[in-house]
Scaffold this active site. Structure first.
Site, PDB file in Angstrom:
ATOM      1  N   LYS A 191       0.860  -1.177   0.000  1.00 28.11           N
ATOM      2  CA  LYS A 191       0.000   0.000   0.000  1.00 28.11           C
ATOM      3  C   LYS A 191       0.898   1.229   0.000  1.00 28.11           C
ATOM      4  O   LYS A 191       1.476   1.586   1.030  1.00 28.11           O
ATOM      5  CB  LYS A 191      -0.916  -0.023   1.221  1.00 28.11           C
ATOM      6  CG  LYS A 191      -2.063   1.001   1.167  1.00 28.11           C
ATOM      7  CD  LYS A 191      -1.614   2.324   1.714  1.00 28.11           C
ATOM      8  CE  LYS A 191      -2.722   3.370   1.593  1.00 28.11           C
ATOM      9  NZ  LYS A 191      -2.223   4.733   1.820  1.00 28.11           N
ATOM     10  N   CYS A 234      13.651  11.137   7.023  1.00 27.01           N
ATOM     11  CA  CYS A 234      13.585  10.876   8.464  1.00 27.01           C
ATOM     12  C   CYS A 234      14.937  11.035   9.138  1.00 27.01           C
ATOM     13  O   CYS A 234      15.007  11.187  10.358  1.00 27.01           O
ATOM     14  CB  CYS A 234      13.020   9.481   8.718  1.00 27.01           C
ATOM     15  SG  CYS A 234      13.834   8.182   7.761  1.00 27.01           S
ATOM     16  N   GLU A 243       9.681   1.517  10.887  1.00 25.40           N
ATOM     17  CA  GLU A 243      10.747   2.526  10.739  1.00 25.40           C
ATOM     18  C   GLU A 243      10.043   3.873  10.741  1.00 25.40           C
ATOM     19  O   GLU A 243       9.324   4.208   9.803  1.00 25.40           O
ATOM     20  CB  GLU A 243      11.520   2.279   9.442  1.00 25.40           C
ATOM     21  CG  GLU A 243      12.826   3.062   9.368  1.00 25.40           C
ATOM     22  CD  GLU A 243      12.671   4.394   8.656  1.00 25.40           C
ATOM     23  OE1 GLU A 243      12.596   5.434   9.363  1.00 25.40           O
ATOM     24  OE2 GLU A 243      12.626   4.400   7.428  1.00 25.40           O
ATOM     25  N   GLY A 292       2.662   4.810  13.154  1.00 22.37           N
ATOM     26  CA  GLY A 292       3.349   3.582  13.524  1.00 22.37           C
ATOM     27  C   GLY A 292       2.862   3.007  14.845  1.00 22.37           C
ATOM     28  O   GLY A 292       2.738   1.784  14.999  1.00 22.37           O
ATOM     29  N   GLY A 294       6.969   5.385   8.142  1.00 29.31           N
ATOM     30  CA  GLY A 294       6.141   6.581   8.168  1.00 29.31           C
ATOM     31  C   GLY A 294       6.238   7.270   9.509  1.00 29.31           C
ATOM     32  O   GLY A 294       7.236   7.122  10.243  1.00 29.31           O
ATOM     33  N   SER A 295       5.205   7.994   9.869  1.00 31.42           N
ATOM     34  CA  SER A 295       5.233   8.806  11.078  1.00 31.42           C
ATOM     35  C   SER A 295       5.136   7.934  12.327  1.00 31.42           C
ATOM     36  O   SER A 295       4.569   6.833  12.314  1.00 31.42           O
ATOM     37  CB  SER A 295       4.079   9.808  11.074  1.00 31.42           C
ATOM     38  OG  SER A 295       2.835   9.143  11.300  1.00 31.42           O
ATOM     39  N   THR A 296       5.684   8.454  13.415  1.00 28.38           N
ATOM     40  CA  THR A 296       5.620   7.735  14.688  1.00 28.38           C
ATOM     41  C   THR A 296       4.177   7.557  15.141  1.00 28.38           C
ATOM     42  O   THR A 296       3.813   6.497  15.669  1.00 28.38           O
ATOM     43  CB  THR A 296       6.439   8.487  15.748  1.00 28.38           C
ATOM     44  OG1 THR A 296       7.835   8.427  15.375  1.00 28.38           O
ATOM     45  CG2 THR A 296       6.280   7.869  17.123  1.00 28.38           C
ATOM     46  N   GLU A 297       3.345   8.558  14.937  1.00 25.43           N
ATOM     47  CA  GLU A 297       1.957   8.465  15.387  1.00 25.43           C
ATOM     48  C   GLU A 297       1.230   7.324  14.675  1.00 25.43           C
ATOM     49  O   GLU A 297       0.544   6.512  15.321  1.00 25.43           O
ATOM     50  CB  GLU A 297       1.237   9.799  15.144  1.00 25.43           C
ATOM     51  CG  GLU A 297       1.650  10.921  16.078  1.00 25.43           C
ATOM     52  CD  GLU A 297       3.069  11.395  15.867  1.00 25.43           C
ATOM     53  OE1 GLU A 297       3.712  11.807  16.851  1.00 25.43           O
ATOM     54  OE2 GLU A 297       3.567  11.333  14.716  1.00 25.43           O
TER      55      GLU A 297
END
Length: 472
Positions: free
Chosen positions: A168, A277, A243, A226, A221-224
């Protein structure tokens, strides 16, 4: 194929703001079709291929990426906005090389034999060994900053391990992933081994993560986001590799080679317009060179030309979307409101059509400011002086992130003393933002779970089975 419900959405050219294409907006129904196709392939023809046959297919795909490299590069720049030079070098060339590297792993998967201490009845012996087997169907979710390259990072080791994949891509940048699917078919991969479903996060990504037919999730992608994916994975006990974000510090000691400040700034901080990142978003500069360094960094930043990525002379290109442009500008405004001093002051300038943000540098910053703690993912950096190296290490580690960092010094003693003190998955010395396919890549703290790259990357997509055989 079209989405089951016929829905689609627009994607845009970041350099002009104009609509570039429409792509299917996949739903849970489309995800189910893709996962079922991946499962059928996993249990069918793909599982019967010898490792050497998998290797040949992956190598063929690498050749096709290379042969179609210019098309892929231009497609990436049109869709993502990045410099055509980066699209050629990283998205096309490096992706081909990454598939070649991982192709070699397909024939290097091995188990072990074990001596066991099981009490042996008279006349009975035991032989124990382990097998490495594909984890199964993989859900791979990629970001928009390096679309083709990140797809390669997910697909190559999964295919080498014998898994099947539902990819995706980021909703903003799906075009090279769709072209990659066509190249997989041309390379001869059996139907269902590689599946690409385009769409929005909630409508497409969430059903993929939650699908009971998925065995493993790999996300960049973003920590949120993730964290949400990690929670869902734990509910289902799915294997997961994450990651996530970063807020990389660059510690510049007063004995560094000042001629490297161009590399520090252009590649360390503003590579891909800061949309990486690993971007060196926080300069910590020792007081002995602070005044000179800040002058050089500011002058270099002012000299970076801004414009379309199709012109290789431009070093700052548009950010990926209008939404992200607003986010980056909002972060800059927040820094000013909190009392930081913008050195350049032109980040809100009207740069015409497209999603451009001029680079900005901040001084007079505090560790608790949002621009020091939160990932901006744009051409924005802070500059902070220090006298005592212990203070620099403390400030460098003072975020929830720990993806990468760099030290800049001529003194090997400082290198050996402070590298172990930095809480980061990668530490560069006198360079920055240079990952390699043979170097493990991942983060400490909230920058992720697990490592990509290297020989260990394939392990992310394997299960270990212990076998014990009794014989007489």
């Amino acid at each position: 194929m079209e989405a089951e419900d016929g829905d689609n959405y627009e994607i845009f050219n970041p350099a002009t703001g104009e609509m570039l294409a429409r792509v299917p907006a996949g739903s849970a129904v489309d995800i189910d079709k893709a996962v079922c196709a991946a499962r059928a392939a996993l249990e069918g023809p793909w599982s019967r291929l010898l490792p050497a046959a998998r290797q040949r297919l992956i190598l063929k795909l690498a050749d096709l990426i290379e042969e179609n490299g210019e098309e892929l590069a231009q497609l990436e720049t049109l869709n993502n906005g990045k410099s055509i030079m980066l699209s050629r070098l990283i998205e096309a060339n490096s992706s081909a090389e990454y598939f070649r590297y991982m192709a070699g792993m397909a024939t290097k998967i091995e188990g072990s034999t074990f001596d066991v201490s099981i009490p042996i009845p008279p006349g009975t012996s035991y032989q124990a060994f382990s097998r490495k087997e594909p984890v199964g169907v993989v859900a791979a979710i990629t970001p928009w900053n390096f679309p083709l390259c990140m797809a390669a990072w997910k697909l190559a080791p999964a295919l080498a391990a014998g898994c099947t994949v539902v990819l995706k891509p980021a909703e903003e940048t799906p075009l090279t992933s769709l072209r990659l699917a066509e190249l997989c078919r041309e390379a001869g991969f059996p139907d269902g081994v590689v599946n690409v479903v385009t769409g929005l996060g909630e409508k497409t990504g969430a059903p993929l993560v939650a699908h009971p037919g998925v065995n493993k999730i790999t996300f960049t992608g973003s920590t949120e986001t993730g964290k949400l994916i990690g929670l869902q994975a734990m509910r289902d006990m799915k294997r997961v590799t994450l990651e996530l974000g970063g807020k990389a510090p660059m510690i510049l000691f007063d004995d560094m080679d000042l001629d490297l400040l161009g590399v520090t700034t252009a590649i360390g901080s503003f590579f891909n317009s800061g949309q990486t990142c690993c971007a060196g978003a926080r300069f910590y500069v020792q007081s002995g060179i602070y005044d000179r360094a800040i002058e050089i960094i500011a002058n270099i930043t002012r000299s970076l030309s801004i414009g379309s990525g199709l012109d290789p002379a431009n070093q700052i290109n548009p950010v990926v979307s209008a939404r992200h442009q607003a986010h980056v500008r909002g972060c800059i405004a927040s820094g000013i409101e909190q009392g930081a001093t913008p050195l350049l002051g032109n980040s809100q300038a009207d740069l015409g059509r497209g999603f451009y943000v001029a680079p900005e540098l901040f001084t007079n910053v505090r560790q608790d400011m949002a621009i020091m703690q939160e990932e901006i993912f744009g051409p924005v950096a802070t500059i902070t002086p220090f006298t005592d190296p212990e203070d620099a290490i403390r400030m460098a580690n003072d975020t929830r992130y720990g993806l990468s960092a760099s030290l800049w010094t001529r003194d090997i003693n400082k290198v050996m003393r402070y590298v172990p003190r930095l809480q980061a998955g990668t530490v560069w010395v006198n360079c920055h933002n240079l990952p390699d396919q043979n170097m493990p890549f991942g983060g400490y703290k909230q920058s992720g779970i697990g490592r990509e790259h290297g020989t260990g990357a394939v392990e992310n997509f394997l299960e270990t089975k212990a076998v014990c055989v009794a014989y007489s």
